[in-house]
Design an enzyme around this catalytic site. Structure first.
Site, short mmCIF file in Angstrom:
data_model
loop_
_atom_site.label_atom_id
_atom_site.label_comp_id
_atom_site.label_asym_id
_atom_site.label_seq_id
_atom_site.Cartn_x
_atom_site.Cartn_y
_atom_site.Cartn_z
N ASP A 8 2.33 -0.57 3.56
CA ASP A 8 3.42 -1.44 3.08
C ASP A 8 4.61 -1.50 4.04
O ASP A 8 5.24 -2.54 4.21
CB ASP A 8 4.00 -0.92 1.75
CG ASP A 8 3.02 -1.01 0.62
OD1 ASP A 8 1.99 -1.69 0.77
OD2 ASP A 8 3.28 -0.40 -0.43
N HIS A 9 4.93 -0.35 4.64
CA HIS A 9 6.17 -0.30 5.43
C HIS A 9 6.11 -1.14 6.69
O HIS A 9 7.15 -1.48 7.26
CB HIS A 9 6.54 1.15 5.73
CG HIS A 9 7.11 1.82 4.52
ND1 HIS A 9 8.43 1.72 4.18
CD2 HIS A 9 6.51 2.49 3.53
CE1 HIS A 9 8.62 2.34 3.04
NE2 HIS A 9 7.48 2.81 2.62
N ARG A 44 3.74 -5.86 -4.93
CA ARG A 44 4.82 -5.79 -5.92
C ARG A 44 5.07 -7.16 -6.56
O ARG A 44 4.87 -8.19 -5.92
CB ARG A 44 6.12 -5.31 -5.25
CG ARG A 44 6.08 -3.86 -4.81
CD ARG A 44 7.46 -3.44 -4.33
NE ARG A 44 8.38 -3.33 -5.43
CZ ARG A 44 8.75 -2.19 -6.02
NH1 ARG A 44 8.30 -1.03 -5.57
NH2 ARG A 44 9.59 -2.19 -7.02
N THR A 99 11.90 2.46 -4.18
CA THR A 99 10.47 2.73 -4.13
C THR A 99 10.05 3.20 -5.53
O THR A 99 10.91 3.33 -6.40
CB THR A 99 10.14 3.77 -3.03
OG1 THR A 99 8.74 4.00 -3.02
CG2 THR A 99 10.86 5.08 -3.26
N THR A 100 8.76 3.43 -5.74
CA THR A 100 8.29 3.76 -7.10
C THR A 100 8.87 5.09 -7.57
O THR A 100 8.55 6.14 -7.02
CB THR A 100 6.74 3.84 -7.11
OG1 THR A 100 6.23 2.77 -6.33
CG2 THR A 100 6.22 3.77 -8.53
N GLU A 150 -3.37 9.75 -9.80
CA GLU A 150 -2.64 10.09 -8.58
C GLU A 150 -1.32 10.71 -9.03
O GLU A 150 -0.54 10.07 -9.75
CB GLU A 150 -2.38 8.85 -7.72
CG GLU A 150 -1.55 9.19 -6.49
CD GLU A 150 -1.47 8.05 -5.47
OE1 GLU A 150 -2.32 7.15 -5.51
OE2 GLU A 150 -0.54 8.09 -4.65
N HIS A 213 3.43 10.16 -2.42
CA HIS A 213 4.82 9.72 -2.47
C HIS A 213 5.74 10.73 -1.79
O HIS A 213 5.83 11.88 -2.21
CB HIS A 213 5.33 9.48 -3.90
CG HIS A 213 6.42 8.43 -3.91
ND1 HIS A 213 7.69 8.71 -3.48
CD2 HIS A 213 6.39 7.12 -4.22
CE1 HIS A 213 8.40 7.59 -3.55
NE2 HIS A 213 7.64 6.61 -4.00
N GLY A 235 2.46 6.83 3.36
CA GLY A 235 2.85 5.61 4.05
C GLY A 235 4.06 5.75 4.93
O GLY A 235 3.98 5.74 6.16
N1 PXP Z 1 1.19 6.44 -3.75
C1 PXP Z 1 1.81 5.55 -4.56
C2 PXP Z 1 1.21 5.29 -5.91
C3 PXP Z 1 2.97 4.87 -4.14
O1 PXP Z 1 3.59 4.00 -4.97
C4 PXP Z 1 3.45 5.11 -2.83
C5 PXP Z 1 4.64 4.34 -2.35
O2 PXP Z 1 4.35 2.98 -2.31
C6 PXP Z 1 2.77 6.01 -2.02
C7 PXP Z 1 1.65 6.68 -2.51
C8 PXP Z 1 3.19 6.29 -0.61
O3 PXP Z 1 4.47 6.82 -0.59
P1 PXP Z 1 5.22 7.06 0.80
O4 PXP Z 1 5.40 5.72 1.42
O5 PXP Z 1 6.49 7.72 0.38
O6 PXP Z 1 4.33 7.94 1.63
#
Ligand code: PXP
Length: 263
Positions: A8-9, A44, A99-100, A150, A213, A235
């Site tokens: 995503d980033h 999203r 973020t989530t 997860e 996350h 991510g």
């Molecule tokens: N898992 C889920 C369900 C997420 O929502 C996210 C963030 O989009 C990630 C993993 C990855 O998180 P991060 O970008 O902080 O590594």
């Protein structure tokens, strides 16, 4: 240990200028060459990063399984059912969050969750729930028909960040972070304990187990050491490191770290 690379980033950077690059599609090959086991994206509702066309192309072109995170919202579930990725991870979504934040509320959204789960599974899409590490959440996930959970590692990551970095506390919205060093250490141990116990429980009742996350090259060790966790979705830290070392190497370094000390 499997590594899902959340790309995503890359789209966050693209959308900052809306000029077409960098494209998340270009991360597919270096992810695979770097040893990733899965591509993860989050479509999203506000389309602030990944767009519908990205999701379509990623599902079409990826040689690795694709995991799409999405809200429990019928118009998004319609799209995921059409795209048919290997897995959908249902996540809570708020417009204003960066973020989530936090896992699904399995009680309040039970009907919608069960319906979305049923629809996705009818299309042959495996379903994972993004939940906080708590026993009730694990049991309800199984009851509602999820194949996988997860665990949200955001609180662990935030505590770790406060203990080992000199970032300003005002950088974070998590209220527990107003703690001294000893309390932070205690809370980190507690959070790891919860993640470990819940992973054991999930595995014992037949759920596959992932976590993610806020995981990065410093804090991932203790999470990767939890035997029942089979997959990590990471991510932000990989994309951040890729700016300096390239995407393939950033993925490879993370894959090596998460596989260290694993059978
Ligand atoms: N898992 C889920 C369900 C997420 O929502 C996210 C963030 O989009 C990630 C993993 C990855 O998180 P991060 O970008 O902080 O590594």
């Amino acid at each position: 240990m499997k590594l899902g690379v959340n790309i995503d980033h890359i789209a966050v950077l693209r959308e900052a200028r809306r000029c077409g690059d960098p494209s998340p599609i270009d991360a597919l090959l270096p992810s695979m060459l770097g040893g990733a086991d899965q591509i993860t994206i989050h479509l999203r509702e506000d389309r602030r990063h990944i767009q519908d066309d990205d999701a379509k192309k990623i599902v079409e072109l990826s040689r690795l399984p694709v995991n799409i995170e999405c809200a429990v919202e019928s118009s998004i579930i319609d799209i995921i059912c059409d795209l048919r990725p290997q897995r959908a991870t249902l996540v809570p979504e708020k417009r204003k969050e960066v973020t989530t934040e936090g896992g699904l509320d399995l009680i309040r959204t039970s009907d919608a969750l069960k319906k979305a789960t049923r629809r996705l599974k009818e299309r042959g899409i495996a379903v994972s729930y993004f939940i906080d590490p708590c026993e009730e959440g694990v049991r309800l996930s199984k009851e509602y028909g999820a194949d996988m959970v997860e665990f949200h590692t955001g609180r662990y990551a935030n505590l770790y960040l406060m203990l080992y970095s000199n970032l300003s506390r005002t950088h974070h919205s998590v209220k527990e972070l107003d703690m001294d060093r000893t309390n932070l250490e205690v809370e980190i141990k507690k959070e790891l304990g919860k993640l470990s116990e819940c992973s054991k429980l999930a595995k014992s009742i037949g759920l596959d187990v992932a976590a993610g996350h806020g995981l990065n090259y410093q804090n991932v060790f203790d999470i990767a050491a939890i035997e029942e966790i089979e997959e990590l979705n990471i991510g932000q830290s990989i994309v951040a490191r890729s700016v300096f070392v390239g995407f393939e190497r950033a993925v490879r370094e993370m894959k090596e770290l998460v596989c260290k000390n694993r059978k």
